[in-house]
Write a protein that holds these residues in place. Structure first.
Motif, PDB file in Angstrom:
ATOM      1  N   ASN A 181       0.781  -1.182   0.007  1.00 26.30           N
ATOM      2  CA  ASN A 181      -0.018   0.024   0.060  1.00 26.30           C
ATOM      3  C   ASN A 181       0.793   1.180   0.169  1.00 26.30           C
ATOM      4  O   ASN A 181       2.004   1.179   0.648  1.00 26.30           O
ATOM      5  N   VAL A 182       0.394   2.519  -0.476  1.00 27.57           N
ATOM      6  CA  VAL A 182       1.157   3.571  -0.363  1.00 27.57           C
ATOM      7  C   VAL A 182       0.116   4.727   0.101  1.00 27.57           C
ATOM      8  O   VAL A 182      -1.231   4.716  -0.570  1.00 27.57           O
ATOM      9  N   VAL A 183       0.487   5.459   0.851  1.00 29.49           N
ATOM     10  CA  VAL A 183      -0.463   6.582   1.515  1.00 29.49           C
ATOM     11  C   VAL A 183       0.270   7.823   1.314  1.00 29.49           C
ATOM     12  O   VAL A 183       1.364   8.142   1.764  1.00 29.49           O
ATOM     13  N   ILE A 184      -0.236   8.648   0.456  1.00 31.51           N
ATOM     14  CA  ILE A 184       0.305  10.049   0.210  1.00 31.51           C
ATOM     15  C   ILE A 184      -0.005  11.046   1.719  1.00 31.51           C
ATOM     16  O   ILE A 184      -1.325  10.943   1.784  1.00 31.51           O
ATOM     17  N   THR A 185       0.931  11.342   2.165  1.00 32.33           N
ATOM     18  CA  THR A 185       0.526  12.040   3.716  1.00 32.33           C
ATOM     19  C   THR A 185      -0.284  13.271   3.625  1.00 32.33           C
ATOM     20  O   THR A 185      -0.905  13.570   4.722  1.00 32.33           O
ATOM     21  N   SER A 186      -0.245  13.747   2.279  1.00 36.31           N
ATOM     22  CA  SER A 186      -1.212  15.190   2.212  1.00 36.31           C
ATOM     23  C   SER A 186      -2.624  14.800   1.953  1.00 36.31           C
ATOM     24  O   SER A 186      -3.443  15.495   2.146  1.00 36.31           O
TER      25      SER A 186
ATOM     26  N   ALA B 267      -7.326   9.321   2.939  1.00 33.71           N
ATOM     27  CA  ALA B 267      -6.229   8.200   2.882  1.00 33.71           C
ATOM     28  C   ALA B 267      -5.498   7.954   4.207  1.00 33.71           C
ATOM     29  O   ALA B 267      -5.348   6.845   4.727  1.00 33.71           O
ATOM     30  N   PHE B 268      -5.088   9.254   4.638  1.00 37.94           N
ATOM     31  CA  PHE B 268      -4.165   8.944   6.091  1.00 37.94           C
ATOM     32  C   PHE B 268      -5.190   8.455   7.142  1.00 37.94           C
ATOM     33  O   PHE B 268      -4.857   7.753   7.906  1.00 37.94           O
ATOM     34  N   ALA B 269      -6.343   9.255   7.154  1.00 44.45           N
ATOM     35  CA  ALA B 269      -7.450   8.772   8.021  1.00 44.45           C
ATOM     36  C   ALA B 269      -7.813   7.239   8.017  1.00 44.45           C
ATOM     37  O   ALA B 269      -8.128   6.778   9.072  1.00 44.45           O
ATOM     38  N   ALA B 270      -7.811   7.003   6.970  1.00 49.07           N
ATOM     39  CA  ALA B 270      -8.379   5.649   6.674  1.00 49.07           C
ATOM     40  C   ALA B 270      -7.471   4.555   7.005  1.00 49.07           C
ATOM     41  O   ALA B 270      -7.704   3.208   7.520  1.00 49.07           O
ATOM     42  N   ALA B 271      -5.898   4.861   7.114  1.00 44.57           N
ATOM     43  CA  ALA B 271      -5.047   4.078   7.543  1.00 44.57           C
ATOM     44  C   ALA B 271      -4.934   4.179   9.040  1.00 44.57           C
ATOM     45  O   ALA B 271      -3.842   3.455   9.743  1.00 44.57           O
TER      46      ALA B 271
ATOM     47  N   THR C 160       1.779   8.959  14.640  1.00 38.29           N
ATOM     48  CA  THR C 160       1.251   8.067  15.579  1.00 38.29           C
ATOM     49  C   THR C 160      -0.193   7.808  15.561  1.00 38.29           C
ATOM     50  O   THR C 160      -0.622   6.851  16.143  1.00 38.29           O
ATOM     51  N   ASN C 161      -1.083   8.558  14.700  1.00 39.63           N
ATOM     52  CA  ASN C 161      -2.348   8.138  14.441  1.00 39.63           C
ATOM     53  C   ASN C 161      -2.414   6.954  13.830  1.00 39.63           C
ATOM     54  O   ASN C 161      -3.554   6.051  13.749  1.00 39.63           O
ATOM     55  N   LEU C 162      -1.327   6.466  12.981  1.00 39.80           N
ATOM     56  CA  LEU C 162      -1.502   5.268  12.116  1.00 39.80           C
ATOM     57  C   LEU C 162      -1.063   4.098  12.974  1.00 39.80           C
ATOM     58  O   LEU C 162      -1.670   2.966  12.670  1.00 39.80           O
TER      59      LEU C 162
END
Length: 361
Positions: free
Chosen positions: A229-234, A238-242, A263-265
């Motif tokens: 998987n790749v999550v674009i930090t901006s 996608a960030f919330a889903a991870a 740390t949310n991840l």
């Protein structure tokens, strides 16, 4: 007092011998081969970002002459009378350290980087010889005690092995220390020299890998290297889903960035491992407290650990993705490193291009 080590041969090297002068070919003296020493005719040497800092004196005054390079692969051409580990003709490596006290608790536990007396780095460390400090692998040859020489698996591309001796062990050591294993979910922040090795090694260990990147331009590379998987930090969605899905975060970014959001991840009891030497980071205690997050860091690994890495890479056919360049291109390589314009490490063709007549472009 230890007697001064006798001088041996004069060899060509790439470095500086005048304050802040452009990198060029110089002559240096290597010590005579001692009873426990191995002389290595250098074939390849990786270019580490720290080499650039060192030569440009960005970490303070650099002792001159200065020759960097601690990702060394070469051929054994001479050995001391008491050497037992290597023979003439062997292909070997030399990494970030060439000596330590060898007696403290850390050295005895293969934690050479944390030696109580201070480990001797492959370049820039004070030693008792004719020069007074160590000179690295941007050179024709080097003489090293056999205890700090590494065996290179014969099935691997030797040029592409070189970065394993710094970039590779820098990510391998914390993964082993903090417990990355089959079934772990590892997120890797940054897909550069360290990050791309972290992806390859974590995948080979059986972990699920997510790459965290600022740029969508790294997506194809991440999947090619083995990421799931790749999550674009901006990308906020996608960030919330991870969130709450990751066991480990390996942070390779050296620029300032927001660690608290990472740390949310993490799941509860997750671990974030800092490898990039960011100038400053601000950590909110609550970002750790609320999920019992562990915050750690790591330098590089010891000699035994580095050999374990090389053997693992031989078994799984893992090397670094490199661009092989002649020594005349060193300054251009440095410029491209600063722009992150390399996939993913430069390696110098020492044997093929270093001679007294080379002009650095």
């Amino acid at each position: 007092m230890v007697a001064q080590l006798p001088a041996g041969e004069t060899v060509s090297a790439l470095g500086i011998n005048v304050d802040k002068e452009k990198t060029h070919v110089i002559e240096i003296t290597r010590r005579e081969v001692g009873v426990k020493d191995v002389r290595v005719q250098i074939q390849y040497c990786g270019i580490c970002h720290s080499d650039l800092h060192f030569l440009r004196q960005e970490w303070g005054s650099t002792k001159l002459p200065a020759v960097p390079g601690h990702e060394i692969v070469g051929i054994v051409t001479n050995i001391g009378s008491e050497v037992s580990k290597y023979k003439i003709g062997d292909t070997v490596g030399v990494g970030c350290f060439v000596d330590s006290c060898r007696t403290c608790d850390y050295c005895s536990q293969d934690s050479v980087p944390y030696c109580k007396e201070g480990a001797t780095a492959t370049y820039g460390s004070d030693i008792n010889d004719t020069v007074g400090h160590t000179l690295g692998g941007y050179s024709e040859a080097i003489v090293v005690d056999e205890s700090f020489v590494l065996s290179i698996p014969k099935n691997l591309d030797y040029a592409a092995v070189a970065p394993l001796l710094c970039a590779g062990i820098t990510v391998w050591s914390p993964m082993k220390h903090y417990g990355v294993k089959a079934g772990s979910h590892v997120a890797i922040l940054g897909l550069g020299g360290l990050g791309h090795m972290a992806v390859k090694l974590a995948v080979a260990l059986g972990a699920k890998v997510t790459v965290l990147s600022r740029s969508s331009g790294r997506i194809e590379d991440a999947y090619r290297l083995g990421a799931s998987n790749v999550v674009i930090t901006s990308d906020k969605e996608a960030f919330a889903a991870a969130a709450n899905t990751v066991d480990f975060i390996i942070d390779t970014v050296s620029a300032d960035h927001d660690v608290n959001s990472l740390t949310n991840l993490l799941k509860p009891d997750g671990t974030i491992i800092l490898l990039g030497a960011s100038p400053s980071l601000t950590i909110s205690p609550f970002s750790l407290i609320m999920k019992r997050i562990k915050l750690g860091g790591s330098l590089v690994g010891g000699i035994k650990e580095t050999q374990e890495l090389l053997d693992f890479c031989g078994k799984h056919n893992i090397t670094s993705d490199i661009e092989l360049v002649g020594v005349e291109k060193i300054e251009k390589a440095f410029e491209r490193i600063l722009k992150s314009d390399v996939k993913f490490r430069f390696v110098l063709d020492i044997a093929g291009t270093l001679n007294k007549n080379v002009i650095v472009e």
